[in-house]
Design a protein around this motif. Structure first.
Motif, PDB file in Angstrom:
ATOM      1  N   ALA A 134      -5.260  -1.672   1.727  1.00 46.31           N
ATOM      2  CA  ALA A 134      -5.651  -0.700   2.740  1.00 46.31           C
ATOM      3  C   ALA A 134      -6.570  -1.325   3.782  1.00 46.31           C
ATOM      4  O   ALA A 134      -6.438  -1.073   4.986  1.00 46.31           O
ATOM      5  CB  ALA A 134      -6.342   0.494   2.077  1.00 46.31           C
ATOM      6  N   LEU A 135      -7.500  -2.156   3.337  1.00 44.65           N
ATOM      7  CA  LEU A 135      -8.467  -2.772   4.251  1.00 44.65           C
ATOM      8  C   LEU A 135      -7.849  -3.861   5.111  1.00 44.65           C
ATOM      9  O   LEU A 135      -8.239  -4.041   6.265  1.00 44.65           O
ATOM     10  CB  LEU A 135      -9.633  -3.351   3.441  1.00 44.65           C
ATOM     11  CG  LEU A 135     -10.514  -2.335   2.702  1.00 44.65           C
ATOM     12  CD1 LEU A 135     -11.411  -3.029   1.691  1.00 44.65           C
ATOM     13  CD2 LEU A 135     -11.339  -1.520   3.692  1.00 44.65           C
ATOM     14  N   VAL A 187      -9.035   5.730  -6.932  1.00 43.73           N
ATOM     15  CA  VAL A 187     -10.235   5.035  -6.464  1.00 43.73           C
ATOM     16  C   VAL A 187     -11.392   5.210  -7.451  1.00 43.73           C
ATOM     17  O   VAL A 187     -12.231   4.314  -7.603  1.00 43.73           O
ATOM     18  CB  VAL A 187     -10.632   5.523  -5.058  1.00 43.73           C
ATOM     19  CG1 VAL A 187     -11.909   4.832  -4.587  1.00 43.73           C
ATOM     20  CG2 VAL A 187      -9.509   5.256  -4.061  1.00 43.73           C
ATOM     21  N   SER A 232      -6.953  -1.028  -2.670  1.00 45.87           N
ATOM     22  CA  SER A 232      -8.119  -1.089  -1.779  1.00 45.87           C
ATOM     23  C   SER A 232      -8.016  -2.282  -0.840  1.00 45.87           C
ATOM     24  O   SER A 232      -8.243  -2.159   0.373  1.00 45.87           O
ATOM     25  CB  SER A 232      -9.402  -1.167  -2.603  1.00 45.87           C
ATOM     26  OG  SER A 232      -9.536  -0.056  -3.452  1.00 45.87           O
ATOM     27  N   ASN A 249     -13.309   4.951   6.018  1.00 43.77           N
ATOM     28  CA  ASN A 249     -12.761   6.269   6.331  1.00 43.77           C
ATOM     29  C   ASN A 249     -13.682   7.032   7.267  1.00 43.77           C
ATOM     30  O   ASN A 249     -13.217   7.807   8.108  1.00 43.77           O
ATOM     31  CB  ASN A 249     -12.545   7.060   5.044  1.00 43.77           C
ATOM     32  CG  ASN A 249     -11.696   8.278   5.244  1.00 43.77           C
ATOM     33  OD1 ASN A 249     -10.596   8.198   5.807  1.00 43.77           O
ATOM     34  ND2 ASN A 249     -12.175   9.425   4.817  1.00 43.77           N
ATOM     35  N   LEU A 308     -13.981   1.517   1.091  1.00 42.48           N
ATOM     36  CA  LEU A 308     -12.932   2.427   1.547  1.00 42.48           C
ATOM     37  C   LEU A 308     -13.540   3.689   2.158  1.00 42.48           C
ATOM     38  O   LEU A 308     -13.105   4.146   3.227  1.00 42.48           O
ATOM     39  CB  LEU A 308     -12.022   2.815   0.390  1.00 42.48           C
ATOM     40  CG  LEU A 308     -10.913   1.843  -0.019  1.00 42.48           C
ATOM     41  CD1 LEU A 308     -10.141   2.407  -1.193  1.00 42.48           C
ATOM     42  CD2 LEU A 308      -9.976   1.569   1.143  1.00 42.48           C
ATOM     43  N   ARG A 309     -14.517   4.259   1.480  1.00 43.84           N
ATOM     44  CA  ARG A 309     -15.158   5.468   2.003  1.00 43.84           C
ATOM     45  C   ARG A 309     -15.897   5.185   3.311  1.00 43.84           C
ATOM     46  O   ARG A 309     -15.905   6.019   4.223  1.00 43.84           O
ATOM     47  CB  ARG A 309     -16.099   6.053   0.949  1.00 43.84           C
ATOM     48  CG  ARG A 309     -15.357   6.714  -0.214  1.00 43.84           C
ATOM     49  CD  ARG A 309     -16.315   7.337  -1.223  1.00 43.84           C
ATOM     50  NE  ARG A 309     -16.871   6.307  -2.105  1.00 43.84           N
ATOM     51  CZ  ARG A 309     -16.319   5.936  -3.241  1.00 43.84           C
ATOM     52  NH1 ARG A 309     -15.192   6.499  -3.647  1.00 43.84           N
ATOM     53  NH2 ARG A 309     -16.876   5.011  -4.001  1.00 43.84           N
ATOM     54  N   TYR A 356       0.827  -1.210   0.000  1.00 43.12           N
ATOM     55  CA  TYR A 356       0.000   0.000   0.000  1.00 43.12           C
ATOM     56  C   TYR A 356       0.863   1.262   0.000  1.00 43.12           C
ATOM     57  O   TYR A 356       0.615   2.202  -0.767  1.00 43.12           O
ATOM     58  CB  TYR A 356      -0.904  -0.025   1.233  1.00 43.12           C
ATOM     59  CG  TYR A 356      -1.746   1.217   1.415  1.00 43.12           C
ATOM     60  CD1 TYR A 356      -2.902   1.408   0.674  1.00 43.12           C
ATOM     61  CD2 TYR A 356      -1.385   2.197   2.340  1.00 43.12           C
ATOM     62  CE1 TYR A 356      -3.680   2.546   0.839  1.00 43.12           C
ATOM     63  CE2 TYR A 356      -2.156   3.332   2.515  1.00 43.12           C
ATOM     64  CZ  TYR A 356      -3.299   3.502   1.767  1.00 43.12           C
ATOM     65  OH  TYR A 356      -4.064   4.629   1.934  1.00 43.12           O
ATOM     66  N   LEU A 413      -7.998   8.032  -0.826  1.00 44.21           N
ATOM     67  CA  LEU A 413      -9.244   8.629  -1.314  1.00 44.21           C
ATOM     68  C   LEU A 413      -9.011  10.011  -1.920  1.00 44.21           C
ATOM     69  O   LEU A 413      -9.822  10.485  -2.720  1.00 44.21           O
ATOM     70  CB  LEU A 413     -10.264   8.725  -0.175  1.00 44.21           C
ATOM     71  CG  LEU A 413     -10.843   7.383   0.303  1.00 44.21           C
ATOM     72  CD1 LEU A 413     -11.692   7.582   1.549  1.00 44.21           C
ATOM     73  CD2 LEU A 413     -11.667   6.724  -0.795  1.00 44.21           C
ATOM     74  N   PHE A 415      -7.217   6.281   5.543  1.00 46.48           N
ATOM     75  CA  PHE A 415      -7.659   6.002   4.180  1.00 46.48           C
ATOM     76  C   PHE A 415      -7.845   7.269   3.350  1.00 46.48           C
ATOM     77  O   PHE A 415      -8.010   7.206   2.143  1.00 46.48           O
ATOM     78  CB  PHE A 415      -8.986   5.231   4.203  1.00 46.48           C
ATOM     79  CG  PHE A 415      -8.851   3.834   4.730  1.00 46.48           C
ATOM     80  CD1 PHE A 415      -7.630   3.330   5.132  1.00 46.48           C
ATOM     81  CD2 PHE A 415      -9.951   3.015   4.824  1.00 46.48           C
ATOM     82  CE1 PHE A 415      -7.499   2.031   5.613  1.00 46.48           C
ATOM     83  CE2 PHE A 415      -9.846   1.715   5.301  1.00 46.48           C
ATOM     84  CZ  PHE A 415      -8.613   1.226   5.703  1.00 46.48           C
TER      85      PHE A 415
END
Length: 417
Positions: free
Chosen positions: A240-241, A258, A237, A277, A273-274, A209, A253, A249
């Motif tokens: 990140a998760l 994205v 993605s 966040n 992701l959103r 990442y 973003l 995040f």
């Protein structure tokens, strides 16, 4: 054919052959004319190259060659290799060497056998003194990238290749960092492309990442093919998760990568992701219900599902603290449980986990069931979080104004007395 290809120059009153007399010039021009005749749809492009070569306009020729090679629709089988052997190799010392190195990287993609690709890079790198530091480093990284993506899959050979690349990523990081003033970001882009490919194969996800974030910082989005951009967005993605220590995040973003997920089967990853966040537990459950099959099809998420849920709870707690005014950050366990959707007996563990990870600083009062939060880790904010911050700043401004007026009134009374 000659009149068709070089007519602009001939109309200028100067014959190209008179500018570069000799057999060498004739052989080069013969090649250009042959290619133009064999590919009439590319005659204009080849003609331009021949004209600039004849007039010894090396800067303009460098730009024209770069543009011609960068357009993959100009490739015809091994035509780029032929262009190198019969044209570029005759003048490569007169070209901008970093641009020449980028041409070599494009041409190398035409070789059908990996070994031929490696040999092409190695042969070019024998001319290090002429290439200079930037071009040499760029080609060395491209050679490593070719080995990583094209090398034979044998276990022992693969292990040796990965070991070589791991060492190179460490040693060449110093050289890459020394080029911070370089206007062309291609060297940095190539380095982080190598790093992302390496960490995609060997892990861990958080290393992938961080390398991918640097890659998109140095790589224009329009230089990526659609399938490359989609693969990068998907992998970032997932990393990140599922990666350890990744709780900001907003960094990814804030980039256009994205948005590549929109309108694809992986669009739900962008939504996820959103959601993370914002630390939105309810939205997570909604997304999961709608995309459970796709979620479970991703080993990075399915195998670390409990960790993913823990990360979401931590982010929910962080957002709760952020949204709470600093003078009201004595937060009850019951309020935390309500926001994070955790049982009340799990809240103390969540707070301690947040402190151990450095996400917040504060004092835990187990007797009263509250936590006094003194600091929350800074993060890159999205538009909604910025709106909340603006609202908070507005409230603060009103309090400052009210205090100022109060002091003015009190001062006038004191002076009057």
């Amino acid at each position: 054919v000659q009149l068709t290809v070089f007519s602009p120059l001939l109309r200028g009153g100067t014959c190209p052959a008179l500018l570069w007399p000799g057999r060498r010039h004739r052989r080069v021009m013969d090649f250009i004319e042959t290619q133009a005749a064999a590919h009439p749809e590319l005659a204009e492009g080849y003609g331009q190259l021949g004209e600039l070569f004849s007039r010894k306009l090396w800067h303009q020729l460098t730009a024209a060659l770069s543009a011609f090679l960068s357009d993959d629709s100009n490739r015809r089988g091994r035509s780029f290799v032929d262009l190198y052997e019969n044209f570029i190799s005759k003048i490569e010392g007169k070209l901008n060497q970093l641009e020449f190195a980028k041409m070599v990287g494009i041409i190398a993609q035409s070789f059908p056998e990996p070994q031929a690709t490696f040999q092409f890079f190695e042969a070019t790198l024998e001319r290090r003194n002429r290439l200079g530091v930037e071009a040499t480093l760029y080609l060395e990284i491209l050679l490593l990238l070719a080995k990583l993506t094209l090398a034979a899959p044998g276990v022992e050979e693969r292990a040796a290749t990965l070991a070589e690349i791991k060492g190179a990523l460490t040693s060449k990081r110093v050289e890459v960092d020394a080029l911070q003033g370089l206007m062309d970001p291609c060297v940095h882009s190539a380095y982080y492309q190598l790093a992302t490919q390496f960490h995609k194969e060997v892990g861990p996800p958080e290393a992938y990442y961080k390398s991918a974030l640097m890659l998109i910082a140095y790589t224009p989005m329009d230089s990526l093919k659609p399938e490359q951009a989609l693969a990068l967005a998907t992998d970032m993605s997932l990393a990140a998760l599922s990666g350890d220590g990744l709780y900001n995040f907003g960094e990814v973003l804030a980039t256009p990568i994205v948005s590549v997920l929109e309108g694809t089967p992986n669009h739900w990853l962008g939504d996820l992701l959103r959601c993370f966040n914002r630390g939105d537990m309810d939205e997570f459950n909604t997304i999961l219900e709608r995309n459970r099959e796709a979620y479970n099809a991703q080993p990075a998420l399915q195998m670390r599902h409990e960790f993913v849920k823990e990360k979401l709870a931590l982010l929910a707690f962080m957002n709760f603290v952020f949204e709470t005014p600093s003078h009201e950050r004595t937060i009850t366990f019951a309020d935390i449980a309500s926001r994070t959707k955790l049982p009340l007996d799990k809240v103390e563990w969540l707070v301690m986990r947040s402190m151990s990870l450095g996400l917040i600083k504060g004092v835990l009062d187990e007797v009263d069931g509250v936590v006094h939060v003194q600091w929350v880790q800074p993060r890159v904010l999205d538009s909604e979080q910025l709106k909340h911050l603006v609202l908070r700043l507005g409230e603060w401004s009103e309090k400052v104004t009210a205090t100022s007026r109060f002091l003015e009134d009190e001062t006038l009374e004191l002076l009057g007395s």
